[in-house]
Design a protein around this motif. Structure first.
Motif, PDB file in Angstrom:
ATOM      1  N   ALA A 120       0.821  -1.209   0.000  1.00 31.29           N
ATOM      2  CA  ALA A 120       0.000   0.000   0.000  1.00 31.29           C
ATOM      3  C   ALA A 120       0.857   1.260   0.000  1.00 31.29           C
ATOM      4  N   ARG A 121       1.961   1.240   0.754  1.00 31.82           N
ATOM      5  CA  ARG A 121       2.849   2.407   0.827  1.00 31.82           C
ATOM      6  C   ARG A 121       3.468   2.707  -0.532  1.00 31.82           C
ATOM      7  N   ASN A 122       3.908   1.674  -1.220  1.00 29.74           N
ATOM      8  CA  ASN A 122       4.505   1.876  -2.543  1.00 29.74           C
ATOM      9  C   ASN A 122       3.509   2.510  -3.500  1.00 29.74           C
ATOM     10  N   LYS A 123       2.270   2.067  -3.417  1.00 34.57           N
ATOM     11  CA  LYS A 123       1.254   2.608  -4.320  1.00 34.57           C
ATOM     12  C   LYS A 123       0.935   4.064  -3.982  1.00 34.57           C
ATOM     13  N   PHE A 124       0.722   4.331  -2.718  1.00 27.90           N
ATOM     14  CA  PHE A 124       0.355   5.693  -2.337  1.00 27.90           C
ATOM     15  C   PHE A 124       1.526   6.659  -2.535  1.00 27.90           C
ATOM     16  N   ASN A 125       2.733   6.199  -2.298  1.00 26.62           N
ATOM     17  CA  ASN A 125       3.901   7.043  -2.575  1.00 26.62           C
ATOM     18  C   ASN A 125       3.946   7.420  -4.045  1.00 26.62           C
ATOM     19  N   SER A 126       3.609   6.474  -4.930  1.00 23.49           N
ATOM     20  CA  SER A 126       3.622   6.752  -6.374  1.00 23.49           C
ATOM     21  C   SER A 126       2.564   7.771  -6.763  1.00 23.49           C
ATOM     22  N   LEU A 127       1.543   7.920  -5.913  1.00 22.73           N
ATOM     23  CA  LEU A 127       0.472   8.885  -6.171  1.00 22.73           C
ATOM     24  C   LEU A 127       0.724  10.224  -5.477  1.00 22.73           C
ATOM     25  N   GLY A 128       1.833  10.293  -4.719  1.00 16.53           N
ATOM     26  CA  GLY A 128       2.201  11.550  -4.074  1.00 16.53           C
ATOM     27  C   GLY A 128       1.806  11.670  -2.616  1.00 16.53           C
ATOM     28  N   TYR A 129       1.467  10.532  -1.969  1.00 17.61           N
ATOM     29  CA  TYR A 129       1.051  10.567  -0.567  1.00 17.61           C
ATOM     30  C   TYR A 129       1.989   9.732   0.303  1.00 17.61           C
ATOM     31  N   GLU A 130       2.257  10.222   1.496  1.00 19.26           N
ATOM     32  CA  GLU A 130       2.937   9.422   2.496  1.00 19.26           C
ATOM     33  C   GLU A 130       1.905   8.492   3.140  1.00 19.26           C
ATOM     34  N   LEU A 131       2.348   7.319   3.568  1.00 15.17           N
ATOM     35  CA  LEU A 131       1.412   6.371   4.162  1.00 15.17           C
ATOM     36  C   LEU A 131       1.978   5.806   5.455  1.00 15.17           C
ATOM     37  N   ASP A 132       1.194   5.912   6.520  1.00 13.49           N
ATOM     38  CA  ASP A 132       1.534   5.332   7.812  1.00 13.49           C
ATOM     39  C   ASP A 132       0.605   4.153   8.059  1.00 13.49           C
ATOM     40  N   SER A 133       1.148   3.058   8.575  1.00 13.71           N
ATOM     41  CA  SER A 133       0.311   1.892   8.870  1.00 13.71           C
ATOM     42  C   SER A 133      -0.032   1.856  10.349  1.00 13.71           C
ATOM     43  N   ILE A 134      -1.293   1.650  10.653  1.00 16.27           N
ATOM     44  CA  ILE A 134      -1.751   1.690  12.041  1.00 16.27           C
ATOM     45  C   ILE A 134      -1.120   0.589  12.877  1.00 16.27           C
ATOM     46  N   HIS A 135      -0.711  -0.512  12.251  1.00 19.39           N
ATOM     47  CA  HIS A 135      -0.132  -1.614  13.036  1.00 19.39           C
ATOM     48  C   HIS A 135       1.285  -1.291  13.516  1.00 19.39           C
ATOM     49  N   GLU A 136       1.868  -0.242  12.975  1.00 19.79           N
ATOM     50  CA  GLU A 136       3.190   0.194  13.405  1.00 19.79           C
ATOM     51  C   GLU A 136       3.123   1.242  14.517  1.00 19.79           C
ATOM     52  N   ALA A 137       1.914   1.714  14.812  1.00 19.54           N
ATOM     53  CA  ALA A 137       1.738   2.754  15.828  1.00 19.54           C
ATOM     54  C   ALA A 137       1.684   2.145  17.229  1.00 19.54           C
ATOM     55  N   SER A 138       2.271   2.814  18.197  1.00 21.70           N
ATOM     56  CA  SER A 138       2.234   2.329  19.581  1.00 21.70           C
ATOM     57  C   SER A 138       0.846   2.488  20.180  1.00 21.70           C
ATOM     58  N   ASP A 139       0.097   3.462  19.672  1.00 19.97           N
ATOM     59  CA  ASP A 139      -1.265   3.721  20.162  1.00 19.97           C
ATOM     60  C   ASP A 139      -2.188   3.873  18.957  1.00 19.97           C
ATOM     61  N   PRO A 140      -2.927   2.818  18.584  1.00 20.91           N
ATOM     62  CA  PRO A 140      -3.790   2.884  17.400  1.00 20.91           C
ATOM     63  C   PRO A 140      -4.854   3.981  17.482  1.00 20.91           C
ATOM     64  N   VAL A 141      -5.434   4.165  18.650  1.00 22.97           N
ATOM     65  CA  VAL A 141      -6.469   5.195  18.793  1.00 22.97           C
ATOM     66  C   VAL A 141      -5.884   6.577  18.523  1.00 22.97           C
ATOM     67  N   GLU A 142      -4.703   6.841  19.062  1.00 24.44           N
ATOM     68  CA  GLU A 142      -4.055   8.136  18.829  1.00 24.44           C
ATOM     69  C   GLU A 142      -3.695   8.306  17.366  1.00 24.44           C
ATOM     70  N   ALA A 143      -3.320   7.215  16.698  1.00 24.80           N
ATOM     71  CA  ALA A 143      -3.006   7.278  15.273  1.00 24.80           C
ATOM     72  C   ALA A 143      -4.230   7.705  14.473  1.00 24.80           C
ATOM     73  N   VAL A 144      -5.392   7.194  14.838  1.00 29.22           N
ATOM     74  CA  VAL A 144      -6.639   7.594  14.166  1.00 29.22           C
ATOM     75  C   VAL A 144      -6.947   9.055  14.456  1.00 29.22           C
ATOM     76  N   ARG A 145      -6.728   9.475  15.686  1.00 32.85           N
ATOM     77  CA  ARG A 145      -7.026  10.859  16.062  1.00 32.85           C
ATOM     78  C   ARG A 145      -6.163  11.866  15.308  1.00 32.85           C
ATOM     79  N   LYS A 146      -4.964  11.452  14.924  1.00 38.47           N
ATOM     80  CA  LYS A 146      -4.052  12.350  14.220  1.00 38.47           C
ATOM     81  C   LYS A 146      -4.123  12.211  12.698  1.00 38.47           C
ATOM     82  N   ALA A 147      -4.872  11.243  12.193  1.00 36.68           N
ATOM     83  CA  ALA A 147      -4.881  10.942  10.759  1.00 36.68           C
ATOM     84  C   ALA A 147      -5.512  12.062   9.933  1.00 36.68           C
ATOM     85  N   GLN A 148      -4.909  12.327   8.784  1.00 33.71           N
ATOM     86  CA  GLN A 148      -5.486  13.269   7.817  1.00 33.71           C
ATOM     87  C   GLN A 148      -6.484  12.571   6.899  1.00 33.71           C
ATOM     88  N   GLY A 149      -6.294  11.280   6.715  1.00 38.56           N
ATOM     89  CA  GLY A 149      -7.173  10.461   5.893  1.00 38.56           C
ATOM     90  C   GLY A 149      -6.941   9.011   6.259  1.00 38.56           C
TER      91      GLY A 149
END
Length: 239
Positions: A53-82
């Motif tokens: 998914a990261r490779n695809k979104f990077n090719s479209l001009g977007y950075e991509l963060d995966s929620i499974h890499e976050a220490s706090d999934p809820v906080e990751a959602v709260r900070k998400a732009q999309g």
């Protein structure tokens, strides 16, 4: 304030991952969104899924963060732009969403804060009122079939038309959806064929992509809708 892009399938025959809808993705997230939060819970190998998914979104001009890499999934959602929730097994996906306590937070961010939400296949299923019309096997048991509830109806991604030449004697997809509507108070189901997607902007819903969609309403004949059709009536009460 909701802004949704609900895709039937991630990969269309003859093309690569999300290739068939990449322009829709760019139009959807636009230039204001710089980073997208990816949810890979539907597949077991989350690292590899996030890489794809990261490779695809990077090719479209977007950075991509995966929620499974976050220490706090809820906080990751709260900070998400999309948010983008990918496909895989819908039961596993929904269970993980509940296990990580992000169902209510995603609903709030999308319906109240207005951040864009994209789902594909299982990610489209969990955006609806429930996962009752998924095609997947229940390999795990979520606490409920109730999903995020960003729209008040069901979707059946990968909808398959009946093949009159097939010798397969099991139920067709249409028969299974009719069986669903034999139960009381079941909402309508949009059969989203591969190559199809639904764009929801506030109270407007538009069918996009390259294929027609079939609508199943309890007690009524099915109806076919062409690409470009206004399906906003589905957002009123789901029936």
């Amino acid at each position: 304030m909701r802004k949704l892009l609900l895709v039937s399938n991630s990969t269309l025959h003859g093309s690569g991952y999300l290739d068939h809808c990449q322009q829709h993705i760019k139009d959807f997230f636009g230039k204001d969104v710089k980073r997208v939060l990816f949810v890979p819970y539907a597949l077991h190998d989350r690292d590899n899924y996030a890489k794809t998914a990261r490779n695809k979104f990077n090719s479209l001009g977007y950075e991509l963060d995966s929620i499974h890499e976050a220490s706090d999934p809820v906080e990751a959602v709260r900070k998400a732009q999309g948010i983008f929730i990918g496909g895989g097994n819908t039961f596993r996906l929904l269970k993980c969403l509940y296990d990580n306590k992000v169902v209510a937070e995603i609903r709030k961010r999308v319906l109240e804060d207005g951040i864009p939400y994209m789902g594909s296949s299982a990610g489209t299923n969990v955006a609806t009122i429930s996962i009752n019309t998924t095609n997947d096997m229940p390999i795990v048991c979520p606490p409920t079939f109730s999903a995020i509830g960003l729209v008040p109806f069901n979707i059946n991604p990968h909808y398959l038309d009946t093949d009159p030449n097939s010798r397969h004697m099991g139920e067709t997809r249409e028969q299974r959806l009719v069986q669903y509507h034999e139960e009381p108070d079941t909402p309508c189901v949009l059969g989203l064929r591969e190559g199809g997607l639904l764009l929801v902007e506030a109270n407007k819903a538009t069918l996009l992509g390259t294929t027609k969609a079939r609508l199943f309403v309890r007690g009524k004949p099915t109806v076919e809708y062409d690409t470009g059709s206004d399906l906003s009536f589905l957002l009123k009460d789901g029936h």
